[in-house]
Each structure stands twice: as C-alpha cells, then as structure tokens.
Design a protein around this motif. Structure first.
Motif, PDB file in Angstrom:
ATOM      1  N   THR A  39      54.639  88.222  -4.497  1.00 28.99           N
ATOM      2  CA  THR A  39      56.057  87.489  -4.364  1.00 28.99           C
ATOM      3  C   THR A  39      56.690  87.009  -5.476  1.00 28.99           C
ATOM      4  O   THR A  39      57.969  87.420  -5.515  1.00 28.99           O
ATOM      5  N   ASP A  40      56.299  86.381  -6.321  1.00 26.84           N
ATOM      6  CA  ASP A  40      56.739  85.641  -7.557  1.00 26.84           C
ATOM      7  C   ASP A  40      57.134  87.033  -8.494  1.00 26.84           C
ATOM      8  O   ASP A  40      58.313  86.825  -9.144  1.00 26.84           O
ATOM      9  N   ALA A  41      56.405  88.029  -8.722  1.00 26.18           N
ATOM     10  CA  ALA A  41      56.756  89.081  -9.508  1.00 26.18           C
ATOM     11  C   ALA A  41      57.988  89.752  -8.883  1.00 26.18           C
ATOM     12  O   ALA A  41      59.029  90.268  -9.639  1.00 26.18           O
ATOM     13  N   ARG A  42      58.119  90.117  -7.667  1.00 29.05           N
ATOM     14  CA  ARG A  42      59.165  90.657  -6.923  1.00 29.05           C
ATOM     15  C   ARG A  42      60.299  89.795  -7.208  1.00 29.05           C
ATOM     16  O   ARG A  42      61.475  90.276  -7.477  1.00 29.05           O
ATOM     17  N   ILE A  43      60.308  88.295  -7.066  1.00 25.63           N
ATOM     18  CA  ILE A  43      61.626  87.652  -7.061  1.00 25.63           C
ATOM     19  C   ILE A  43      62.059  87.770  -8.762  1.00 25.63           C
ATOM     20  O   ILE A  43      63.258  88.041  -8.953  1.00 25.63           O
ATOM     21  N   SER A  44      61.287  87.639  -9.754  1.00 22.75           N
ATOM     22  CA  SER A  44      61.666  87.993 -10.860  1.00 22.75           C
ATOM     23  C   SER A  44      62.153  89.300 -11.301  1.00 22.75           C
ATOM     24  O   SER A  44      63.312  89.154 -12.130  1.00 22.75           O
ATOM     25  N   ILE A  45      61.652  90.397 -10.602  1.00 23.35           N
ATOM     26  CA  ILE A  45      62.379  91.710 -10.782  1.00 23.35           C
ATOM     27  C   ILE A  45      63.519  91.679 -10.202  1.00 23.35           C
ATOM     28  O   ILE A  45      64.725  92.433 -10.907  1.00 23.35           O
ATOM     29  N   LYS A  46      63.847  91.078  -8.979  1.00 26.92           N
ATOM     30  CA  LYS A  46      65.026  91.213  -8.482  1.00 26.92           C
ATOM     31  C   LYS A  46      66.184  90.655  -9.362  1.00 26.92           C
ATOM     32  O   LYS A  46      67.225  90.754  -9.065  1.00 26.92           O
ATOM     33  N   SER A  47      65.663  89.446 -10.018  1.00 25.53           N
ATOM     34  CA  SER A  47      66.484  88.803 -11.077  1.00 25.53           C
ATOM     35  C   SER A  47      66.766  89.288 -12.458  1.00 25.53           C
ATOM     36  O   SER A  47      67.176  88.809 -13.224  1.00 25.53           O
ATOM     37  N   ALA A  53      58.396  88.863 -15.043  1.00 24.37           N
ATOM     38  CA  ALA A  53      57.416  89.579 -14.172  1.00 24.37           C
ATOM     39  C   ALA A  53      56.254  90.033 -14.989  1.00 24.37           C
ATOM     40  O   ALA A  53      55.186  89.726 -14.330  1.00 24.37           O
ATOM     41  N   LEU A  54      56.395  90.561 -16.261  1.00 22.13           N
ATOM     42  CA  LEU A  54      54.981  91.029 -16.744  1.00 22.13           C
ATOM     43  C   LEU A  54      54.064  89.971 -16.938  1.00 22.13           C
ATOM     44  O   LEU A  54      52.965  90.077 -16.824  1.00 22.13           O
ATOM     45  N   ARG A  55      54.597  88.765 -17.368  1.00 23.14           N
ATOM     46  CA  ARG A  55      53.725  87.407 -17.661  1.00 23.14           C
ATOM     47  C   ARG A  55      53.130  87.134 -16.396  1.00 23.14           C
ATOM     48  O   ARG A  55      51.792  87.122 -16.340  1.00 23.14           O
ATOM     49  N   GLN A  56      53.856  87.226 -15.260  1.00 21.73           N
ATOM     50  CA  GLN A  56      53.253  86.800 -13.861  1.00 21.73           C
ATOM     51  C   GLN A  56      51.936  87.801 -13.535  1.00 21.73           C
ATOM     52  O   GLN A  56      50.975  87.591 -12.943  1.00 21.73           O
ATOM     53  N   LEU A  57      52.585  89.027 -13.712  1.00 16.44           N
ATOM     54  CA  LEU A  57      51.661  90.312 -13.084  1.00 16.44           C
ATOM     55  C   LEU A  57      50.271  90.097 -14.216  1.00 16.44           C
ATOM     56  O   LEU A  57      49.217  90.337 -13.613  1.00 16.44           O
ATOM     57  N   GLN A  58      50.471  89.844 -15.506  1.00 16.38           N
ATOM     58  CA  GLN A  58      49.488  89.686 -16.391  1.00 16.38           C
ATOM     59  C   GLN A  58      48.519  88.787 -15.934  1.00 16.38           C
ATOM     60  O   GLN A  58      47.082  88.629 -16.326  1.00 16.38           O
ATOM     61  N   SER A  59      49.063  87.667 -15.764  1.00 16.58           N
ATOM     62  CA  SER A  59      48.314  86.320 -15.181  1.00 16.58           C
ATOM     63  C   SER A  59      47.573  86.710 -14.010  1.00 16.58           C
ATOM     64  O   SER A  59      46.184  86.556 -13.787  1.00 16.58           O
ATOM     65  N   TRP A  68      50.319  96.116  -7.746  1.00 10.22           N
ATOM     66  CA  TRP A  68      50.185  95.557  -9.188  1.00 10.22           C
ATOM     67  C   TRP A  68      50.777  96.496 -10.206  1.00 10.22           C
ATOM     68  O   TRP A  68      51.462  96.321 -11.054  1.00 10.22           O
ATOM     69  N   ASN A  69      49.851  97.746 -10.172  1.00  8.39           N
ATOM     70  CA  ASN A  69      50.168  98.518 -11.009  1.00  8.39           C
ATOM     71  C   ASN A  69      51.496  99.282 -10.987  1.00  8.39           C
ATOM     72  O   ASN A  69      52.330  99.255 -12.249  1.00  8.39           O
ATOM     73  N   ASN A  70      52.218  99.269  -9.968  1.00 11.63           N
ATOM     74  CA  ASN A  70      53.669  99.853  -9.634  1.00 11.63           C
ATOM     75  C   ASN A  70      54.392  98.789 -10.451  1.00 11.63           C
ATOM     76  O   ASN A  70      55.478  99.311 -11.045  1.00 11.63           O
ATOM     77  N   LEU A  71      54.148  97.746  -9.973  1.00 11.34           N
ATOM     78  CA  LEU A  71      55.446  96.366 -10.685  1.00 11.34           C
ATOM     79  C   LEU A  71      55.365  96.495 -12.017  1.00 11.34           C
ATOM     80  O   LEU A  71      56.014  96.116 -12.688  1.00 11.34           O
ATOM     81  N   MET A  72      54.008  96.531 -12.537  1.00 10.32           N
ATOM     82  CA  MET A  72      53.771  96.502 -14.107  1.00 10.32           C
ATOM     83  C   MET A  72      54.659  97.817 -14.599  1.00 10.32           C
ATOM     84  O   MET A  72      55.416  97.576 -15.639  1.00 10.32           O
ATOM     85  N   GLY A  73      54.425  98.843 -14.028  1.00  6.09           N
ATOM     86  CA  GLY A  73      55.125  99.951 -14.567  1.00  6.09           C
ATOM     87  C   GLY A  73      56.647  99.833 -14.496  1.00  6.09           C
ATOM     88  O   GLY A  73      57.342 100.210 -15.260  1.00  6.09           O
ATOM     89  N   TYR A  74      56.994  99.453 -13.445  1.00  5.64           N
ATOM     90  CA  TYR A  74      58.726  99.118 -13.300  1.00  5.64           C
ATOM     91  C   TYR A  74      58.965  98.416 -14.171  1.00  5.64           C
ATOM     92  O   TYR A  74      60.048  98.430 -14.841  1.00  5.64           O
ATOM     93  N   SER A  75      58.371  96.923 -14.244  1.00  4.44           N
ATOM     94  CA  SER A  75      58.810  96.185 -15.428  1.00  4.44           C
ATOM     95  C   SER A  75      58.870  96.569 -16.731  1.00  4.44           C
ATOM     96  O   SER A  75      59.693  96.345 -17.497  1.00  4.44           O
ATOM     97  N   LEU A  76      57.695  97.352 -17.037  1.00  7.49           N
ATOM     98  CA  LEU A  76      57.786  97.988 -18.548  1.00  7.49           C
ATOM     99  C   LEU A  76      58.951  98.948 -18.675  1.00  7.49           C
ATOM    100  O   LEU A  76      59.369  99.045 -19.606  1.00  7.49           O
ATOM    101  N   ARG A  77      59.042  99.727 -17.618  1.00  5.29           N
ATOM    102  CA  ARG A  77      60.238 100.513 -17.612  1.00  5.29           C
ATOM    103  C   ARG A  77      61.739 100.041 -17.654  1.00  5.29           C
ATOM    104  O   ARG A  77      62.587 100.500 -18.478  1.00  5.29           O
TER     105      ARG A  77
END
Length: 153
Positions: A39-47, A53-59, A68-77
């Motif tokens: 939820t937290d990563a999605r909120i960061s990504i929407k903003s 988001a990467l820090r939240q996901l890595q944590s 998790w892997n999809n959102l890591m890929g998305y944030s890095l892209r």
C-alpha cells in the motif's frame, strides 16, 4: 427437469470462476488484506515519488512476491534517470513468479518499447491478450503504447 440441470451447471460454473474473478483485480487497487509495504509503495508511486517507493520496497525485501518485483521494476523504469537494466531484471522476476501478472506484462512491454524492441512488446501484448480473457486496462494501455510507438517510426 432440464431447467434444474441447467441451473446446477450454471451455479457450478459461477462457483468455479469465483476465485479467478477475484484474482483478476489482484494488483489494480489496494485491498484491506494488502500488506503495508504494498500500500505504501503504491501511494508513493501514485505521487511520482519513485525513489521513496524504491526505499520502501527495498525495506520490505519481498523478493518472492510478483507484486514486489513488478513495483521495483516500475519504480526503476520511472525514476530519473531510469535504470532499464535493473527494471527489466525485476519484471522478468515478477513474470517468473506469476507468468500472467497483468501489470508486469504491460510495464515490461512498455520497457521493451523504450529499448526499441517492438517484437518483444508485441509478445507481451499477446501474453496479455491471453491473461485478460475478456479484455483489461493493461491490454488496452499496452496496445495504445505500441500504436503510439509505431506512429513515431
């Protein structure tokens, strides 16, 4: 007698499809059962806060999660500058865990377009077509991205 049998068959089909229908929306909107990191990563990504988001996901470090892997890929892209090599690695990991993960298929297709790999993006679209039995937003979005890409060539 025929109506009763038909009703039983229809109920059986609906019951068999119920878990499948619920799983279709697995990565579209937060559910009460989603873990806090998701939820937290999605909120960061929407903003558009991709580094956050990467820090939240890595944590969270949920390496066995397709989401998790999809959102890591998305944030890095999406971050500036993008890291397409790492992003691709995470999309591939998401799809290894869940080969029909709709968001990962869409986003990986968009990454492939960024790399000027139209056949690869079209392959992701074909996989999405199979994953989205009755059509879905991810399919429509990737199809539009491919059409836009082809218009620029």
């Amino acid at each position: 007698m025929k109506t009763n049998l038909l009703n039983k068959i229809l109920v059986s089909i609906v019951m068999a499809m119920a878990p499948w229908v619920v799983s279709l929306a697995a990565d579209s909107t937060p559910a009460k059962s989603d873990p806090a990191w998701l939820t937290d990563a999605r909120i960061s990504i929407k903003s558009n806060k991709y580094d956050q988001a990467l820090r939240q996901l890595q944590s969270a470090n949920e390496i066995n999660s397709a989401d998790w892997n999809n959102l890591m890929g998305y944030s890095l892209r999406k971050k500036q500058p993008p890291d397409l090599v790492a992003s691709e690695k995470y999309y591939q990991a998401a799809l290894k865990i869940d080969p029909s993960h709709r968001a990962a298929l869409e986003y990986y297709g968009e990454l492939l377009l960024m790399k000027k790999d139209l056949p690869g993006a079209e392959a992701m679209l074909a996989r999405l077509d199979k994953a989205c039995l009755f059509g879905c937003e991810e399919y429509s979005d990737l199809k539009a991205s491919i059409a836009k890409y082809q218009g620029k060539k």
